[in-house]
Scaffold this active site. Structure first.
Site, PDB file in Angstrom:
ATOM      1  N   LYS A 118      -8.590  -7.623  -2.064  1.00  0.00           N
ATOM      2  CA  LYS A 118      -9.121  -6.260  -2.148  1.00  0.00           C
ATOM      3  C   LYS A 118      -8.024  -5.205  -1.961  1.00  0.00           C
ATOM      4  CE  LYS A 118     -10.697  -5.517   2.635  1.00  0.00           C
ATOM      5  NZ  LYS A 118     -11.841  -5.107   3.465  1.00  0.00           N
ATOM      6  N   ASP A 119      -6.832  -5.608  -1.459  1.00  0.00           N
ATOM      7  CA  ASP A 119      -5.720  -4.669  -1.318  1.00  0.00           C
ATOM      8  C   ASP A 119      -4.945  -4.483  -2.614  1.00  0.00           C
ATOM      9  OD1 ASP A 119      -6.260  -4.243   1.362  1.00  0.00           O
ATOM     10  OD2 ASP A 119      -4.834  -5.748   2.069  1.00  0.00           O
ATOM     11  N   ARG A 169     -16.740   3.544   1.058  1.00  0.00           N
ATOM     12  CA  ARG A 169     -17.807   2.717   0.500  1.00  0.00           C
ATOM     13  C   ARG A 169     -18.836   2.366   1.565  1.00  0.00           C
ATOM     14  NH1 ARG A 169     -18.518  -2.406   1.340  1.00  0.00           N
ATOM     15  NH2 ARG A 169     -16.448  -2.579   2.280  1.00  0.00           N
ATOM     16  N   ARG A 170     -18.372   1.887   2.713  1.00  0.00           N
ATOM     17  CA  ARG A 170     -19.308   1.529   3.787  1.00  0.00           C
ATOM     18  C   ARG A 170     -20.046   2.755   4.298  1.00  0.00           C
ATOM     19  NH1 ARG A 170     -14.530  -1.951   6.418  1.00  0.00           N
ATOM     20  NH2 ARG A 170     -14.913  -3.965   5.407  1.00  0.00           N
ATOM     21  N   ARG A 187      -8.729   3.679  12.257  1.00  0.00           N
ATOM     22  CA  ARG A 187      -7.628   2.992  11.584  1.00  0.00           C
ATOM     23  C   ARG A 187      -6.989   1.987  12.518  1.00  0.00           C
ATOM     24  NH1 ARG A 187      -4.339   4.541   7.809  1.00  0.00           N
ATOM     25  NH2 ARG A 187      -3.800   2.345   8.002  1.00  0.00           N
ATOM     26  N   CYS A 281      -9.771   3.109  -3.342  1.00  0.00           N
ATOM     27  CA  CYS A 281     -10.250   3.344  -1.975  1.00  0.00           C
ATOM     28  C   CYS A 281     -10.612   4.811  -1.749  1.00  0.00           C
ATOM     29  CB  CYS A 281      -9.231   2.884  -0.948  1.00  0.00           C
ATOM     30  SG  CYS A 281      -7.705   3.838  -0.936  1.00  0.00           S
TER      31      CYS A 281
END
Length: 381
Positions: A118-119, A169-170, A187, A281
């Site tokens: 996903k990165d 997204r979350r 973070r 992102c």
């Protein structure tokens, strides 16, 4: 000689300097004649504990497949590891956790790099390819609660409880599902975020990828798994990718044995969906895939930042194709950055087309406007 598994993170091993950008070089096996061209195979990774655990798992699989080869791990810090006071979506760099690793790959300082899939951006820099996508861990998101909220779920938390997540997204999905909650950026690596949760009163819970928690051995901290009905996951979430130089046939052939065909097809569809939407992102894009009885089902969605506006659709396609001998001029065809010669090419094409078609359907219904507004609002935050 080190025993298999002796390189697991946290065993107090010594690291020597001398790698890319002062990176630590960690021999899993001593240098010897059984490497590539008589030297060890060098594996690049981020320095974080989770990245090291993930890389060690890939190297152990390679050692089982190629017991005569020697492997070295080269650990380095990336931009995303260094910038810890800004939300990922605000930094605006598509290769936050990959650029330094790819630089080392380009300079021939490492032979392959292990990433969380996903990165990796859906378009890789020229000269690179994803040579392996390993079997996917649970791709769902998980909620970890502050000790005082142990045993609760998100719906049972008090009004205005603060949930930590660095993911637009979350946050977008959960704001809509749980309007009584507030969401705030958090973070840092997994260790740092859990420490912030446990040792302070700032957050009632944080949302993380279940896969990372499991790989770290912290499954017992998962208080709630979020079903796709509650929260669709990120493109590629839960899968590990091995990036290599596209023309390095020796390494490409070696790592291709790690491909998991089902995971490859699911992730090609997801990445094609993301690429067609031009997502990243900095905008809320989410997916869910299911491969069953030769049918690949892809659910994709886009959201406004507050979750009030969204589009969500599901499409399916058959991916049942025989494996044909595809050697020839197209033997290294990439599908959204992935080279998988041991997965039927027609199945990969079908998966990629599925992602493109689903994204096109959402775009025809107004997804571009939703994402454009989300991007503008995020930039203005």
């Amino acid at each position: 000689m080190a025993e298999p598994g002796a390189a697991a993170v946290g065993r107090g091993r010594a690291e020597s300097g001398g790698g890319a950008d002062g990176a630590a070089v960690d021999p899993l096996l001593p240098r010897g004649e059984n490497g590539v061209d008589g030297r060890a195979v060098r594996v690049g990774t981020r320095r974080s504990q989770l990245a090291r655990i993930q890389t060690d798992s890939v190297v152990m699989m390679l050692r089982e497949l190629y017991p005569d080869l020697c492997f070295e791990i080269v650990a380095m810090s990336t931009t995303g590891d260094k910038i810890l006071d800004t939300a990922l979506s605000k930094i605006g760099e598509k290769s936050l956790f990959t650029k330094e690793l790819e630089n080392a790959l380009e300079r021939n300082e490492v032979d392959l790099v292990v990433h969380s899939l996903k990165d990796l951006p859906t378009s890789l820099p020229p000269g690179f390819t994803i040579g392996a996508v390993c079997k996917r861990e649970n791709p769902l998101d998980a909620v970890v609660f502050h000790p005082k909220n142990c045993g609760k779920t998100l719906s049972l938390l008090p009004e205005k409880s603060v949930i930590g997540t660095s993911s637009l997204r979350r946050a977008a999905q959960l704001k809509k599902k749980f309007p009584h909650l507030e969401f705030r950026d958090i973070r840092g690596n997994l260790n740092t975020r859990l420490k912030k949760l446990d040792e302070k009163e700032d957050f009632s819970a944080i949302v993380l990828a279940a896969a990372g928690l499991k790989r770290m051995g912290w499954e017992n901290r998962i208080g709630q798994l979020l079903d796709p009905e509650d929260c669709l996951y990120a493109v590629g979430q839960g899968a590990l990718a091995v990036e290599v130089r596209a023309k390095d046939q020796e390494i490409l052939n070696m790592v291709s044995a790690l491909h998991d065909a089902d995971t490859v097809l699911c992730c090609i569809a997801e990445r094609a969906f993301m690429k067609r939407l031009e997502g990243g992102c900095s905008v809320p894009v989410a997916v869910n895939t299911l491969l069953k009885d030769g049918q690949l089902y892809l659910t994709g969605a886009v959201y406004s930042l507050d979750g009030s506006d969204s589009l969500k659709e599901t499409m399916q396609t058959s991916v049942t194709y025989p494996h044909q001998n595809e050697d020839g001029p197209n033997d290294d065809v990439q599908h959204v950055g992935i080279t998988a010669k041991n997965v039927p090419g027609q199945a990969q094409e079908a998966a990629e087309n599925l992602g493109v078609e689903l994204a096109s359907l959402l775009l025809s219904k107004g997804a571009k406007h939703i994402l454009s507004v989300a991007r503008q609002l995020n930039d203005a935050r």
